[in-house]
Scaffold this motif. Sequence first.
Motif, PDB file in Angstrom:
ATOM      1  N   ASN A  23     -11.457 -12.224  -5.980  1.00 33.59           N
ATOM      2  CA  ASN A  23     -11.243 -10.606  -5.209  1.00 33.59           C
ATOM      3  C   ASN A  23     -11.950  -9.213  -6.085  1.00 33.59           C
ATOM      4  OD1 ASN A  23     -10.394  -9.632  -1.812  1.00 33.59           O
ATOM      5  ND2 ASN A  23      -9.280  -8.483  -2.429  1.00 33.59           N
ATOM      6  N   GLY A  24     -11.661  -8.883  -6.844  1.00 28.82           N
ATOM      7  CA  GLY A  24     -13.043  -8.018  -7.550  1.00 28.82           C
ATOM      8  C   GLY A  24     -14.539  -7.830  -8.018  1.00 28.82           C
ATOM      9  N   PHE A  25     -14.573  -7.444  -9.630  1.00 27.08           N
ATOM     10  CA  PHE A  25     -15.590  -7.950  -9.937  1.00 27.08           C
ATOM     11  C   PHE A  25     -16.230  -8.617 -11.407  1.00 27.08           C
ATOM     12  CE2 PHE A  25     -15.819  -3.294  -7.250  1.00 27.08           C
ATOM     13  CZ  PHE A  25     -16.372  -3.878  -6.323  1.00 27.08           C
ATOM     14  N   ALA A  26     -17.254  -9.010 -11.335  1.00 27.51           N
ATOM     15  CA  ALA A  26     -17.009  -9.149 -13.278  1.00 27.51           C
ATOM     16  C   ALA A  26     -16.586  -8.019 -14.496  1.00 27.51           C
ATOM     17  CB  ALA A  26     -17.469 -10.135 -13.454  1.00 27.51           C
ATOM     18  N   LEU A  27     -15.623  -8.581 -15.165  1.00 29.64           N
ATOM     19  CA  LEU A  27     -15.829  -7.666 -16.321  1.00 29.64           C
ATOM     20  C   LEU A  27     -16.844  -7.485 -17.174  1.00 29.64           C
ATOM     21  CD1 LEU A  27     -12.061  -8.195 -17.741  1.00 29.64           C
ATOM     22  CD2 LEU A  27     -12.962  -6.198 -16.805  1.00 29.64           C
ATOM     23  N   PRO A  28     -17.352  -6.151 -17.262  1.00 31.45           N
ATOM     24  CA  PRO A  28     -18.358  -6.262 -17.921  1.00 31.45           C
ATOM     25  C   PRO A  28     -17.960  -7.117 -19.618  1.00 31.45           C
ATOM     26  CG  PRO A  28     -18.441  -4.467 -17.356  1.00 31.45           C
ATOM     27  CD  PRO A  28     -16.801  -5.193 -16.691  1.00 31.45           C
TER      28      PRO A  28
ATOM     29  N   SER B 169      -7.249  12.681   7.155  1.00 30.58           N
ATOM     30  CA  SER B 169      -5.662  13.987   7.201  1.00 30.58           C
ATOM     31  C   SER B 169      -5.515  13.755   5.565  1.00 30.58           C
ATOM     32  CB  SER B 169      -4.682  13.475   7.983  1.00 30.58           C
ATOM     33  OG  SER B 169      -4.137  12.183   7.989  1.00 30.58           O
ATOM     34  N   ASP B 170      -5.441  12.900   4.924  1.00 25.74           N
ATOM     35  CA  ASP B 170      -4.767  11.755   4.102  1.00 25.74           C
ATOM     36  C   ASP B 170      -5.579  11.135   3.764  1.00 25.74           C
ATOM     37  OD1 ASP B 170      -3.471  12.602   1.281  1.00 25.74           O
ATOM     38  OD2 ASP B 170      -1.500  12.540   2.296  1.00 25.74           O
ATOM     39  N   LEU B 171      -4.804  10.308   2.123  1.00 26.92           N
ATOM     40  CA  LEU B 171      -5.549   9.709   1.359  1.00 26.92           C
ATOM     41  C   LEU B 171      -4.479   8.235   2.502  1.00 26.92           C
ATOM     42  CD1 LEU B 171      -5.783  10.056  -2.154  1.00 26.92           C
ATOM     43  CD2 LEU B 171      -7.550   9.902  -0.318  1.00 26.92           C
ATOM     44  N   ASP B 172      -5.410   7.516   2.401  1.00 26.04           N
ATOM     45  CA  ASP B 172      -4.159   5.912   3.743  1.00 26.04           C
ATOM     46  C   ASP B 172      -3.937   4.941   2.455  1.00 26.04           C
ATOM     47  OD1 ASP B 172      -3.260   4.020   4.721  1.00 26.04           O
ATOM     48  OD2 ASP B 172      -4.222   4.069   6.775  1.00 26.04           O
ATOM     49  N   ALA B 173      -2.748   4.870   2.064  1.00 26.76           N
ATOM     50  CA  ALA B 173      -2.298   3.869   0.782  1.00 26.76           C
ATOM     51  C   ALA B 173      -3.525   2.214   1.294  1.00 26.76           C
ATOM     52  CB  ALA B 173      -1.060   3.647   0.274  1.00 26.76           C
ATOM     53  N   ASN B 174      -3.211   2.057   2.652  1.00 24.50           N
ATOM     54  CA  ASN B 174      -3.632   0.456   2.601  1.00 24.50           C
ATOM     55  C   ASN B 174      -4.842   0.506   2.949  1.00 24.50           C
ATOM     56  OD1 ASN B 174      -0.542  -1.074   4.241  1.00 24.50           O
ATOM     57  ND2 ASN B 174      -1.111   1.020   4.994  1.00 24.50           N
ATOM     58  N   VAL B 175      -5.618   1.398   2.501  1.00 24.83           N
ATOM     59  CA  VAL B 175      -7.135   1.227   2.976  1.00 24.83           C
ATOM     60  C   VAL B 175      -7.587   2.305   1.227  1.00 24.83           C
ATOM     61  CG1 VAL B 175      -9.127   2.803   4.087  1.00 24.83           C
ATOM     62  CG2 VAL B 175      -7.145   2.031   5.044  1.00 24.83           C
ATOM     63  N   HIS B 176      -7.594   2.832   0.842  1.00 27.18           N
ATOM     64  CA  HIS B 176      -7.483   3.913   0.074  1.00 27.18           C
ATOM     65  C   HIS B 176      -6.933   3.395  -1.277  1.00 27.18           C
ATOM     66  CE1 HIS B 176      -8.359   6.828   3.207  1.00 27.18           C
ATOM     67  NE2 HIS B 176      -9.711   7.078   2.491  1.00 27.18           N
ATOM     68  N   PRO B 177      -7.845   3.037  -2.437  1.00 26.79           N
ATOM     69  CA  PRO B 177      -7.198   2.085  -3.493  1.00 26.79           C
ATOM     70  C   PRO B 177      -7.161   3.161  -4.516  1.00 26.79           C
ATOM     71  CG  PRO B 177      -9.241   1.281  -3.490  1.00 26.79           C
ATOM     72  CD  PRO B 177      -9.272   2.276  -2.270  1.00 26.79           C
TER      73      PRO B 177
ATOM     74  N   GLY C 167      -3.237  -3.128  -5.075  1.00 30.56           N
ATOM     75  CA  GLY C 167      -2.277  -3.846  -5.485  1.00 30.56           C
ATOM     76  C   GLY C 167      -2.895  -5.207  -4.619  1.00 30.56           C
ATOM     77  N   ASN C 168      -2.614  -5.006  -3.759  1.00 30.84           N
ATOM     78  CA  ASN C 168      -3.219  -6.387  -3.223  1.00 30.84           C
ATOM     79  C   ASN C 168      -4.683  -6.485  -3.401  1.00 30.84           C
ATOM     80  OD1 ASN C 168      -0.947  -7.050  -1.358  1.00 30.84           O
ATOM     81  ND2 ASN C 168      -1.405  -5.329   0.791  1.00 30.84           N
ATOM     82  N   LEU C 169      -5.753  -5.637  -3.604  1.00 27.39           N
ATOM     83  CA  LEU C 169      -7.267  -6.262  -4.338  1.00 27.39           C
ATOM     84  C   LEU C 169      -7.344  -6.887  -5.780  1.00 27.39           C
ATOM     85  CD1 LEU C 169      -9.220  -2.697  -3.602  1.00 27.39           C
ATOM     86  CD2 LEU C 169      -9.662  -4.841  -2.412  1.00 27.39           C
ATOM     87  N   CYS C 170      -5.641  -6.695  -6.690  1.00 19.51           N
ATOM     88  CA  CYS C 170      -5.807  -6.809  -7.911  1.00 19.51           C
ATOM     89  C   CYS C 170      -5.081  -8.304  -7.786  1.00 19.51           C
ATOM     90  CB  CYS C 170      -4.865  -6.035  -8.129  1.00 19.51           C
ATOM     91  SG  CYS C 170      -5.816  -4.516  -9.081  1.00 19.51           S
ATOM     92  N   PHE C 171      -4.423  -8.241  -6.466  1.00 23.91           N
ATOM     93  CA  PHE C 171      -2.703  -8.991  -7.390  1.00 23.91           C
ATOM     94  C   PHE C 171      -3.334 -10.250  -5.463  1.00 23.91           C
ATOM     95  CE2 PHE C 171      -1.985  -6.756 -10.427  1.00 23.91           C
ATOM     96  CZ  PHE C 171      -2.180  -7.287 -11.451  1.00 23.91           C
ATOM     97  N   PRO C 172      -4.052 -10.934  -4.869  1.00 24.97           N
ATOM     98  CA  PRO C 172      -4.096 -10.670  -4.033  1.00 24.97           C
ATOM     99  C   PRO C 172      -2.961 -12.358  -3.037  1.00 24.97           C
ATOM    100  CG  PRO C 172      -5.631 -11.932  -4.783  1.00 24.97           C
ATOM    101  CD  PRO C 172      -5.296 -10.912  -5.535  1.00 24.97           C
ATOM    102  N   ASN C 173      -2.637 -12.750  -4.193  1.00 25.41           N
ATOM    103  CA  ASN C 173      -1.695 -13.918  -3.528  1.00 25.41           C
ATOM    104  C   ASN C 173       0.391 -13.564  -4.362  1.00 25.41           C
ATOM    105  OD1 ASN C 173      -3.288 -16.151  -3.155  1.00 25.41           O
ATOM    106  ND2 ASN C 173      -3.626 -16.177  -4.844  1.00 25.41           N
ATOM    107  N   GLU C 174       0.166 -12.157  -4.239  1.00 23.81           N
ATOM    108  CA  GLU C 174       1.676 -11.765  -5.284  1.00 23.81           C
ATOM    109  C   GLU C 174       2.583 -11.691  -3.593  1.00 23.81           C
ATOM    110  OE1 GLU C 174       1.985 -10.402  -8.047  1.00 23.81           O
ATOM    111  OE2 GLU C 174       0.672 -11.754  -9.763  1.00 23.81           O
ATOM    112  N   GLY C 175       1.866 -11.570  -2.643  1.00 25.55           N
ATOM    113  CA  GLY C 175       2.980 -10.810  -1.691  1.00 25.55           C
ATOM    114  C   GLY C 175       3.246  -9.118  -1.652  1.00 25.55           C
ATOM    115  N   LEU C 176       2.350  -8.693  -2.668  1.00 27.22           N
ATOM    116  CA  LEU C 176       3.082  -7.771  -2.640  1.00 27.22           C
ATOM    117  C   LEU C 176       3.255  -6.354  -1.580  1.00 27.22           C
ATOM    118  CD1 LEU C 176       0.454  -6.391  -5.666  1.00 27.22           C
ATOM    119  CD2 LEU C 176       3.000  -7.547  -5.747  1.00 27.22           C
ATOM    120  N   THR C 177       4.269  -5.576  -1.619  1.00 30.65           N
ATOM    121  CA  THR C 177       4.567  -4.699  -0.190  1.00 30.65           C
ATOM    122  C   THR C 177       5.200  -3.579  -1.393  1.00 30.65           C
ATOM    123  OG1 THR C 177       7.144  -5.461  -0.584  1.00 30.65           O
ATOM    124  CG2 THR C 177       5.108  -6.649   0.913  1.00 30.65           C
ATOM    125  N   GLY C 178       5.625  -2.836  -0.235  1.00 29.76           N
ATOM    126  CA  GLY C 178       5.861  -1.402  -0.916  1.00 29.76           C
ATOM    127  C   GLY C 178       7.012  -1.632  -1.549  1.00 29.76           C
ATOM    128  N   ASP C 179       7.959  -2.481  -1.051  1.00 24.05           N
ATOM    129  CA  ASP C 179       8.901  -2.804  -2.349  1.00 24.05           C
ATOM    130  C   ASP C 179       9.247  -3.735  -3.190  1.00 24.05           C
ATOM    131  OD1 ASP C 179      11.868  -2.221  -3.181  1.00 24.05           O
ATOM    132  OD2 ASP C 179      13.234  -3.708  -2.141  1.00 24.05           O
TER     133      ASP C 179
END
Length: 233
Positions: free
Chosen positions: A17-22, A107-115, A171-183
């Motif tokens: 889900n990301g870019f290859a490591l140089p 208005s401000d950063l949105d944690a759901n949109v802005h990583p 969090g969801n970009l990095c670990f899309p299979n871990e079910g990360l949430t606010g808690d």
Amino acid sequence: MRSTTVLSLAALGSVVNGFALPAKLKTLYDQHKSGTCSKKLAGPFSGGASYCGDINGAIFLKGSSGNYDNMDIDCDGANRTGGACANDPSGQGETAFKDTVATYGISDLDANVHPYIVFGNEGASPSFNPQAHGIKPLSVMAVVCNGQLHYGIWGDTNGFTSTGEAAISMGNLCFPNEGLTGDNGHDPKDVLYIAFTGADTVPGKSGANWKAKKASDFENSIKALGDKLVARL
């Protein structure tokens, strides 16, 4: 800003889900992970990580030998209870650089949109102010996680002694299979957060898609600048 132990789902496989490591960044990740910080700027903090200046032109979070930092989930800012942030017990209504972001048309950063990354610790002991070391607010940061490279921005600070926090979208970009949430956070200390020094690290109003609706779209809008910063490490 709460972290709860999460069982790793790596055994179930992960979505690329990301870019290859140089190659140079992968070498840097491997070399520094196995050592300790020789140019400690502040720390260790409550989770064991310190702000480290061992990489020229950058500051990163480094734990003990074999560790970097974990990824706690942050939901501060606009829409702080939206999406996977609905169960966040400690979200705040604004981020550290809200006034600047407001000049970008939102208005401000949105944690759901802005990583965004939470970097710096204020009002606690120990404390650390990234700006005193050349890191600019809303600058592009690199995150090495799950074997991939991702880009975010420095968007918030921590008022206590916790480190290794990022917006739910990161969090969801990095670990899309871990079910990360606010808690729910990612507990293994295998995440490398890199902030870059210098005035040319900030995309500004026109250098990023601040009005994006998806985290991937925002990340793609800062990738060119991120690639430039990583290349000069």
